[in-house]
Every structure is written in C-alpha cells, then in structure tokens.
Design an enzyme around this catalytic site. Structure first.
Site, PDB file in Angstrom:
ATOM      1  N   ASP A  52      84.314   9.152  63.523  1.00 44.52           N
ATOM      2  CA  ASP A  52      84.099   7.722  63.281  1.00 44.52           C
ATOM      3  C   ASP A  52      83.818   6.953  64.563  1.00 44.52           C
ATOM      4  O   ASP A  52      82.971   6.045  64.585  1.00 44.52           O
ATOM      5  CB  ASP A  52      85.319   7.125  62.574  1.00 44.52           C
ATOM      6  N   ASN A  95      80.511   8.423  57.425  1.00 46.51           N
ATOM      7  CA  ASN A  95      81.351   7.898  56.349  1.00 46.51           C
ATOM      8  C   ASN A  95      82.395   6.954  56.929  1.00 46.51           C
ATOM      9  O   ASN A  95      83.523   6.876  56.452  1.00 46.51           O
ATOM     10  CB  ASN A  95      82.031   9.048  55.593  1.00 46.51           C
ATOM     11  N   ASP A 321      96.747   3.531  53.423  1.00 44.29           N
ATOM     12  CA  ASP A 321      96.386   4.878  53.874  1.00 44.29           C
ATOM     13  C   ASP A 321      97.610   5.784  53.970  1.00 44.29           C
ATOM     14  O   ASP A 321      97.609   6.917  53.479  1.00 44.29           O
ATOM     15  CB  ASP A 321      95.677   4.822  55.237  1.00 44.29           C
ATOM     16  N   GLU A 349      87.115   7.236  51.246  1.00 47.62           N
ATOM     17  CA  GLU A 349      86.235   8.368  51.509  1.00 47.62           C
ATOM     18  C   GLU A 349      85.933   9.176  50.258  1.00 47.62           C
ATOM     19  O   GLU A 349      84.892   9.817  50.146  1.00 47.62           O
ATOM     20  CB  GLU A 349      86.845   9.262  52.584  1.00 47.62           C
ATOM     21  N   HIS A 395      89.523  13.406  55.243  1.00 50.98           N
ATOM     22  CA  HIS A 395      90.498  13.848  56.250  1.00 50.98           C
ATOM     23  C   HIS A 395      91.936  13.706  55.772  1.00 50.98           C
ATOM     24  O   HIS A 395      92.781  14.562  56.046  1.00 50.98           O
ATOM     25  CB  HIS A 395      90.287  13.059  57.545  1.00 50.98           C
ATOM     26  N   ARG A 396      92.238  12.626  55.069  1.00 51.87           N
ATOM     27  CA  ARG A 396      93.633  12.395  54.676  1.00 51.87           C
ATOM     28  C   ARG A 396      94.089  13.360  53.581  1.00 51.87           C
ATOM     29  O   ARG A 396      95.257  13.721  53.516  1.00 51.87           O
ATOM     30  CB  ARG A 396      93.824  10.937  54.246  1.00 51.87           C
ATOM     31  N   LYS A 423      87.404  13.332  61.402  1.00 48.67           N
ATOM     32  CA  LYS A 423      87.144  11.906  61.213  1.00 48.67           C
ATOM     33  C   LYS A 423      88.137  11.057  61.993  1.00 48.67           C
ATOM     34  O   LYS A 423      87.767  10.021  62.552  1.00 48.67           O
ATOM     35  CB  LYS A 423      87.196  11.568  59.725  1.00 48.67           C
TER      36      LYS A 423
END
Length: 665
Positions: A52, A95, A321, A349, A395-396, A423
């Site tokens: 990012d 993204n 998040d 995402e 990613h999460r 990311k």
C-alpha cells in the site's frame, strides 16, 4: 515474506518473546500524502514498507514530489498544493483504499487530469459518495466502467464552489471523510464546512486524520461527529520530522497470541497505551475476554489470563479492522460471541463478514451472520478440523486465521496465498514464528550419494513449501575448509581439534551465500577438493557429534528440508517423510562433468565416475552412520527425471502424509 501458493503451519503450542511491529498503514499513507501536499521537506521515520505504501509513493513521484531515502528515513519534498494540470497522470493504486480515496480527492481539488485505477477488487469497492461530494465542489469526474466504482477519470476542477457545506455520507467508509479533510485545506480561501450524513463509522480513523492534520498545520474544528470546519487560510507546512507509530491493527494479532497461548508472555514494542490509533482500544476488548495486559507509552505485554476466554458481545464500530481478530479469539471462548456494527467489513479488501464466516466454518465452527453482525460459536476440543484457509487476497484474513494453528486438537492449518500480508505486514509470518513454539515442526529428509542432485532437489522443495533449508554436506565442507585454513591435517589424530574448531566457528546460510566467521566462502566449498575433504572429516566420530546439535538447530518453524547422507537415519530419524535419492554412477558423472565444464574446469568422465564410485564405497563402508537408505524412506531414482518432476513427486508424497484439510464450508 513467503511468496508461495500456500503455507502449511504445524500445530503451535506456546508463544513468548518480543516482537517489533511495522509502522501503521493508516498513519503511513496519511503522512505520505500530507508531506506531499506541504511546503518543505518532511523526514519520515519508521514508515511502513508494504504494497500500500509503495503504490502511494509511486503516485506521489508521478505528481512531482521529490523522494529520497537515507538509511531508514524517507525524505519527501512536497509540491505545496500545486500540480501541473497540463500533465495527464495514470495512477495504479492496487487495492489500497488509503491511497485511492485521499489521492482522488486531493488530485480532483487541485484540478489534475488523472486516471485512478487498481486491482479488480478495488474496482468493486464503492467510491460514489466521495465522488458525489467532490462534484458538489465543481470537480469533473467520470466513471470509466461501473457507476459508483473505480476506475475514475479526473478532468479538472475549474472553480471550486465553496459557498455552502460539502455533504458526504459517513456510514459506508470513513475514508471518504478523511479524503475530504485532507484535500480541502488546499482551497481554504474561506471557512469550509463538511457535513456528515448518517452515522459516521470508524470514528477512531478520523481521529488519526485530525491528529496528523494538526501536525502539518491544519487545525480542524469539530462539532461532535457530524460537522467539521476547515479554517480560512489553512495551509500545509511540513513539521520537518514525523515518526510513524507501529501498527495497532497488526498488534491485535500478537495481543490475541498472548491471550490464547501458554508461556511467559508476548511483549510488543513500538505501540502502547497512548497510541493515537483507534485500534489500540482492541486492548480493552481483549481484556474483556480475559487477557492479562499491561503497557506503557510504546509497549504492551500480554499473558494468558482466564482460560477458556470469556465470550463477548461488542459494538465494534470503534475497532473495525482489529475486530476481525476478536472473531478468531472467539473460537477459543467459553460461549458464543457476537460482533455488531461491522457493516464496513463488506466493502473492505473482500466481503470480510462472508469470508470470515466461510473460513471459520472450515475449521469446524458454527457461524451466524447478518448484514452488519457476526456470531461465532467456539470450537470444542475434538471438534476442530484441519483446514485450508482461502484468504481472498486479504491480508487480515491470512493473519487472523494463522492463530487457528493453536487449536486444541493440534491440527495443522494451511494458509493460502500467504504473500497477501505484504499489504501491511510483509514479515508477519516470520515475526509470528520467531516467538512461537511447536512440538511438531515437520522435517523432510532427502539423503543420497554424492552428485545425486539432493541439494538441488531439497532447495527446490524448501522454496515451494516456504520451509527452512539445511545442506548438511555444506557443514562438513565448511568444517574441512576451516580445518585446512587453521593448519590442521585431515587425519584421524586431528579429529578432536577439528571438532572443537567446528563448534567455535560461526556458520551462516544467507540465501545462496555461505559465510564462515563473516567471510563469504560459497565458491571455496563447491570445489572437488572441498567435497573430498568433507568426506574425510565426516567419517570422524568427534566431528559428526559436534555437528549434530548444529544440524538440529536448523529445525525451525514452519518446517525444514534437510539434505545429506544420514538425515533420515541419524539426525532426524522421526521425520515423517524420508527420501533416498539415487541415480546411476554414469548419470551422476555426466551431471558433474557438465557442471564443471560450464564453470571452466577441466574434467574427464572416466575420472569423475571413478571418484564418485570410490566416494560411494567409502561412505557406505564407514563404521559411523554409513550411507544407507532409512527403512521407511521413499526411493527416488531421478536418472531420467527433470528437477521439476522430482520436486512434484516429493511434494505429492508430502501431501499424502498431511491430514485431509477442509477446503469447503
């Protein structure tokens, strides 16, 4: 970073140690853009290096910013809110919502001509509310595909209309408001009012924006969370130096780690209880679930408290998040947990509510979901399933579900596309493994005679699996080289001295580079003489014993591929997969001949074959750990196989020994 299709994580038992987290994505990309829009040069310390931030930096350079890196400090010389509108920009933003939304607003208000595009998922993430707000100002913006979504074409802003409040929805993404707050100071010829329609979600991210704006000279007046006023005459001025906090969202995984594992505790450096990031409030939620947490200005320490964890019912608007981590923690709770007000997950995402539910079900969980809520039922011992977790390029998802490797039934977990963590946290898995312990670290042993290609095969298999690699033969070559350099003869009477020298030498493998006491010896240990000398010292019992512990030390998470002549028989006899690699002496001589000729060495096939046969005889007849296949080894004659065919065969054997993973909900 693991650039492999999947990462097989063995069952993990405990965790303890210190982790240093990367910089916050939310802060990093905001600081980069603010520095770019400012007058002067900003030195940015501890900036996150991720996908990012890279797309943001690329965009800023195209906009005319000067960017230099000096050691670990990034210097950004801004454009003072002015851009050459005659230049047409084509910006690919991956993204990264923290790049797409604010850059769109800033460039539109500056009157830039630009194409704003990203990956397929970015083109599915809504941006219509921001575009509507910018059009109120007179910005000319076209959708080039689907209405309300990127890609966008910015066509200038002839004369910004500032005679009334700018209205923007706040119930889809806080990034729309952040984008306006960061862009409108560029045209603050009068007080500019932003009115938020609907409930503002993710308020802590707006607090980050306001905090950083103040550091760059913009003090925004706020009336609750519905009205924001940018004062007349606002102008970006670089503060000179900015330090980026470690990422509080990334900290959530290690807070959870300390809460669900036994051990002396996990300490997090770089972010603490005084963080400006809203996700630091995840600490309060983890405490509610039973975690024991202490902290200071830039550190946290987490230990397991109540076990199992307490169930939780929580409005997660304040930690959108980090709340994903709570969903996985809930699998270890004493009763069902409910996460509410998480509708923003659906436009991230991926659709994170649907994805989290689907992947948790693979593990054996009962999950209920609604438009903006998720109810997670814990998984009892005996009910866990080995699963292959699809990560949706998110990613999460990858980081959250890595914690499932601590399941009560001690089953492995496969994480698909582990590289997606780049990311925000490129070294996430390496950091996780550095503090975790496992009683079941897998080892693949590949043994065989000289020149059978075991090193090439083992390295390739290790690369495909993301495992560590041990070239045991190199250890003997290094020991022999060290002995020769120390003036020792390679005779039996010198074995004790050679063994002592081996234990005192500092040996490092760094990719294709091998270091002995800091010196690069990669070429020195790959000569024919080095191979012959290695065979001599490997027959010395004292030397072999000295190197046993060193070889065991390579057995680290997530796994090991070891090649040699006794990996499966002596060093790792409990290895679940042992391969004995063979090829005819004639074929091995041909390979060695081609290898030597390509490097400019002279050689004859007959001599090479005779040397190989002599070495085979010596290795097979030695009294200590003779060269033989382990009783349970898979025999692989690669005389007529390519390296890829051999690798695929070994991987198929490896896969057959894994628990059947659930890949469907």
């Amino acid at each position: 970073m693991y650039s492999i299709p999947f990462l097989d994580m063995p069952a993990l038992q405990s965790a303890q140690g210190v982790v240093h987290l990367p910089g916050s994505k939310s802060i990093s990309n905001r600081v980069l853009l603010l520095a770019a829009l400012s007058k002067g040069t900003t030195q940015i310390h501890d900036l996150l290096d991720s996908d990012d931030t890279r797309v943001m930096l690329d965009a800023l350079q195209k906009m005319g910013c000067t960017i230099n890196k000096k050691n670990d400090v990034l210097e950004v010389t801004g454009i003072a809110g002015q851009i050459d509108s005659s230049i047409s920009l084509d910006l690919f933003l991956g993204n990264a919502g923290t790049a797409m939304r604010p850059l769109t607003a800033a460039l539109a208000i500056m009157g830039a001509s630009a194409t704003m595009r990203g990956v397929t998922r970015m083109h599915e993430r809504p941006i219509g509310d921001l575009v509507d707000a910018l059009r109120q100002l007179g910005c000319v913006i076209d959708y080039t595909a689907n209405e309300g979504f990127p890609p966008l074409q910015l066509k200038g802003c002839p004369s910004p209309k500032l005679d009334g409040p700018i209205r923007v929805r706040g119930d889809v993404s806080s990034q729309f408001l952040t984008a306006l707050l960061m862009a409108l100071p560029l045209v603050a010829k009068q007080n500019i009012t932003i009115e938020v329609q609907g409930e503002l979600i993710s308020k802590p991210y707006i607090e980050i924006t306001l905090n950083l704006l103040a550091q760059f000279g913009i003090v925004v007046k706020r009336d609750q969370w519905s009205r924001f006023v940018i004062p007349l005459g606002s102008q970006y001025i670089s503060p000179g130096v900015v330090h980026v906090e470690a990422d509080a969202s990334s900290a959530s995984y290690f807070v959870a780690l300390g809460a669900i594992t036994q051990g002396s505790g996990v300490r997090i450096q770089g972010v603490g209880l005084q963080s400006i990031q809203g996700d630091i409030r995840f600490v309060d939620s983890a405490k509610q679930m039973g975690a024991h947490i202490t902290g200071g200005p830039n550190w946290l320490e987490i230990k397991q408290g109540q076990w199992p964890l307490k169930s939780i019912e929580l409005d997660c608007n304040h930690i959108p998040d980090a709340a994903m981590t709570l969903a996985v923690m809930a699998l270890f709770a004493d009763a069902p947990s409910t996460l509410k007000n998480i509708g923003s997950w659906r436009v991230k995402e991926t659709d994170r509510i649907a994805a989290m539910a689907c992947e948790a079900r693979k593990l054996g969980a009962h999950i209920e979901e609604g438009p903006d809520w998720l109810r997670i039922h814990p998984i009892a011992k005996g009910q866990w399933k080995s699963a292959s977790i699809h990560t949706y390029e998110d990613h999460r998802l990858a980081m959250c579900f890595s914690l499932a490797a601590f399941n009560a039934d001690q089953l492995p977990v496969r994480i698909e596309d582990p590289a997606c963590v780049a990311k925000t946290f490129p070294d996430y898995f390496e950091t996780l493994f550095s503090v975790c312990k496992s009683n079941t670290i897998p080892v693949i042993c590949i043994d065989g005679p000289t020149a059978s290609g075991k090193g090439t095969l083992a390295w390739a298999v290790a690369q495909r699996l993301g495992f560590n690699y041990l070239d045991s033969g190199a250890l003997y070559r290094i020991t022999a080289l060290a002995a020769v350099r120390a003036g020792l003869s390679l005779q039996p009477e010198q074995s004790d001295a050679i063994a002592q020298l081996a234990t005192q030498s500092k040996i490092q493998f760094d990719g294709e580079c091998t270091l002995l006491n800091g010196a690069n010896i990669s070429k020195n240990i790959r000569t024919e003489e080095a191979g012959m000398n290695a065979s001599k010292v490997s027959s010395m019992p004292a030397v072999r014993q000295a190197l046993v512990d060193l070889q065991h030390s390579f057995k680290r998470l997530p796994g090991l591929v070891a090649d040699g002549r006794d990996m499966g028989t002596v060093i790792f006899p409990a290895s679940p997969l042992k391969v004995y690699l063979t090829a005819s002496a004639e074929e091995r001589a041909q390979r060695r001949y081609k290898q030597l000729i390509s490097k400019g060495f002279s050689a004859t096939l007959d001599t090479l074959r005779a040397d190989l046969e002599a070495r085979d005889a010596r290795d097979m007849s030695r009294s200590l750990a003779p060269l033989v296949a382990a009783q349970d080894a898979m025999q692989l004659d690669n005389s007529n196989l390519s390296i890829n065919q051999s690798v695929d065969l070994v991987l198929s054997w490896w896969q057959s020994k894994q628990p059947k993973a659930s890949s469907q909900s």
